[in-house]
Design an enzyme around this catalytic site. Sequence first.
Site, PDB file in Angstrom:
ATOM      1  N   ASP A   1      24.187  80.880  77.417  1.00 17.50           N
ATOM      2  CA  ASP A   1      23.174  81.560  78.095  1.00 17.50           C
ATOM      3  C   ASP A   1      23.271  83.130  77.902  1.00 17.50           C
ATOM      4  O   ASP A   1      23.757  83.935  78.777  1.00 17.50           O
ATOM      5  CB  ASP A   1      22.779  81.402  79.492  1.00 17.50           C
ATOM      6  CG  ASP A   1      22.332  79.912  79.685  1.00 17.50           C
ATOM      7  OD1 ASP A   1      21.776  79.570  78.945  1.00 17.50           O
ATOM      8  OD2 ASP A   1      22.719  79.338  80.817  1.00 17.50           O
TER       9      ASP A   1
ATOM     10  N   LYS B   1      14.614  76.063  74.193  1.00 17.89           N
ATOM     11  CA  LYS B   1      14.537  77.029  75.047  1.00 17.89           C
ATOM     12  C   LYS B   1      13.169  77.758  74.971  1.00 17.89           C
ATOM     13  O   LYS B   1      12.898  78.417  74.053  1.00 17.89           O
ATOM     14  CB  LYS B   1      15.801  77.742  74.992  1.00 17.89           C
ATOM     15  CG  LYS B   1      15.954  78.794  76.169  1.00 17.89           C
ATOM     16  CD  LYS B   1      17.219  79.565  76.167  1.00 17.89           C
ATOM     17  CE  LYS B   1      17.642  80.329  77.350  1.00 17.89           C
ATOM     18  NZ  LYS B   1      18.752  80.953  77.172  1.00 17.89           N
TER      19      LYS B   1
ATOM     20  N   ASP C   1      26.131  78.586  86.982  1.00 18.07           N
ATOM     21  CA  ASP C   1      25.387  77.796  86.085  1.00 18.07           C
ATOM     22  C   ASP C   1      25.065  78.175  84.797  1.00 18.07           C
ATOM     23  O   ASP C   1      24.695  77.640  83.956  1.00 18.07           O
ATOM     24  CB  ASP C   1      23.988  77.668  86.808  1.00 18.07           C
ATOM     25  CG  ASP C   1      23.276  79.143  87.084  1.00 18.07           C
ATOM     26  OD1 ASP C   1      23.799  79.633  87.986  1.00 18.07           O
ATOM     27  OD2 ASP C   1      22.281  79.477  86.358  1.00 18.07           O
TER      28      ASP C   1
ATOM     29  N   ARG D   1      27.334  72.335  82.587  1.00 19.95           N
ATOM     30  CA  ARG D   1      28.047  73.537  83.090  1.00 19.95           C
ATOM     31  C   ARG D   1      28.630  73.286  84.461  1.00 19.95           C
ATOM     32  O   ARG D   1      28.793  72.241  85.032  1.00 19.95           O
ATOM     33  CB  ARG D   1      26.449  74.376  83.556  1.00 19.95           C
ATOM     34  CG  ARG D   1      25.572  74.568  82.448  1.00 19.95           C
ATOM     35  CD  ARG D   1      24.208  74.646  83.057  1.00 19.95           C
ATOM     36  NE  ARG D   1      23.387  74.598  81.956  1.00 19.95           N
ATOM     37  CZ  ARG D   1      22.839  75.797  81.326  1.00 19.95           C
ATOM     38  NH1 ARG D   1      23.011  76.920  81.804  1.00 19.95           N
ATOM     39  NH2 ARG D   1      22.092  75.553  80.419  1.00 19.95           N
TER      40      ARG D   1
ATOM     41  N   ARG E   1      13.391  75.976  81.839  1.00 20.92           N
ATOM     42  CA  ARG E   1      12.436  76.327  80.571  1.00 20.92           C
ATOM     43  C   ARG E   1      13.140  75.536  79.473  1.00 20.92           C
ATOM     44  O   ARG E   1      12.853  76.052  78.153  1.00 20.92           O
ATOM     45  CB  ARG E   1      12.193  77.809  80.402  1.00 20.92           C
ATOM     46  CG  ARG E   1      13.792  78.408  80.370  1.00 20.92           C
ATOM     47  CD  ARG E   1      13.319  79.989  79.791  1.00 20.92           C
ATOM     48  NE  ARG E   1      14.352  80.620  79.877  1.00 20.92           N
ATOM     49  CZ  ARG E   1      14.476  81.941  79.319  1.00 20.92           C
ATOM     50  NH1 ARG E   1      13.436  82.594  79.020  1.00 20.92           N
ATOM     51  NH2 ARG E   1      15.291  82.750  79.329  1.00 20.92           N
TER      52      ARG E   1
END
Length: 489
Positions: free
Chosen positions: A257, A108, A247, A178, A93
Amino acid sequence: MYTLDTLPFQNRFAQLPAHFYARVRPTPLANAQLFSFNAAAAQLIQLDPREAQNPAFTAYFNGERAWEGTQPISMLYAGHQFGTYVPQLGDGRAIILGETQGWELQLKGSGPTPFSRFSDGRAVIRSTVREYLCSEAMQALGIPTTRALCMLVSDEEVYRERLEQGALLVRMSPSHVRFGSFEVFFHRRQYEQLKQLADFVLANHFPELQSTAEPYLGLLETVVKRTARLMAQWQCVGFAHGVMNTDNMSILGLTLDYGPYGFLDVYDPGFICNHTDQAGRYAFDQQPSIGLWNLNALAHTFLPLLAEDPDEAVEKARSALLQYQAEFDQAWLTGMRAKLGLQQAVETDEGLIADLLIKMQQNLVDYTIFFRRLSKLGLQANQSESTLRDLFVERSAFDAWAIQYRERLLQEQSVDIERQARMQQVNPVYILRNYMAQQAIAKAEQGDASEVDLLLKLLQQPFTEQAGMESYSDHPPAWADSISVSCSS
């Protein structure tokens, strides 16, 4: 300062071969509007803050208008999710528009990508507000993190656990690579692509390592140390990430995140901020060991780069990982000494800190409030002592510890006024408690940005007591215990 139309873009990651990403254009949200703008983040890319009033601002970030110089892509990666390897994930996304002034701009919630795995590729107000505020709060606390430029809201309905309003976050980071970016190529045995990615990270983020005898080992060691220090900073400030999958681990050692997260209220080392995490894999006190677990997964992917001989490669990876614990211990102990106002290193400090934390846990003491009030404790008894004692169910528990603490302060001839000033630079008045985020979300869902903007301003100065903001530094209300966050948050 740049305008929207003069902001220079490039996309170094998009210069890598096509198997590292997918080219994809944002899918505009219906009737999107700018909801909140962060001038501090705009300053990092030298964007004139007046551009937020430009009608083109929303059009560019919502994907309604093509932006000259941008090369929108979504990144491919894999990852260990709750300890289980998932062979392909990727930006489901999120779309990186490009980079400017050393910062990648990522949308995002900008719609589906080839990595969406049957999802809608959207974000909602709830999750967007939480990341928008927390990334800026962490920055102000001195913790490495991604940043947030702005958030948009729309009329579009998005279903998560219920129907919610679609929203979009403009995230900024020097890199979105990542641990999982390396894992996907290692587990596919695509070692040439693995090398290309490592070379890209070295060239663009650690050029000083390129001329060393073993640049890939140097890169791994650097990531190990940065991650160890990040984990220590999380522990010192009382932050729980909630989804420490590989991740969600940044190769630059950034906090990345913000899904389910939480700052400690009462000190509870077993605090689980994510109700999806029923086994407590990512509980607050597990974060340091999970940091090492994730680094072990990353080190595994570096084996083909470290040496041709498998045994030699394993030994080099092990030597890098062995640096983690010492780096973490030193960073954590240094951070906790600073919280206590201690300037000298004494062997008994670890015991003093451990004893305090045990007493705080047993007495349900608020972590942030205690350390802030402790800064006002003098070598001689004063009024501040009663406000500290009152935080403990058993006041005598604090009294016993305070005797040891004052002896320790006398040992290094600590001066009250100097120590107080130092402690107030590392012990915040304000943190983003879950109830505060929830209040901002509730207003945002009614179209009211006032609480989001107030918190953004408040949390950008967490160490300064601000007039009229006393309630934000107090204990959370009783109803805060009922707040539940999950992977959809």
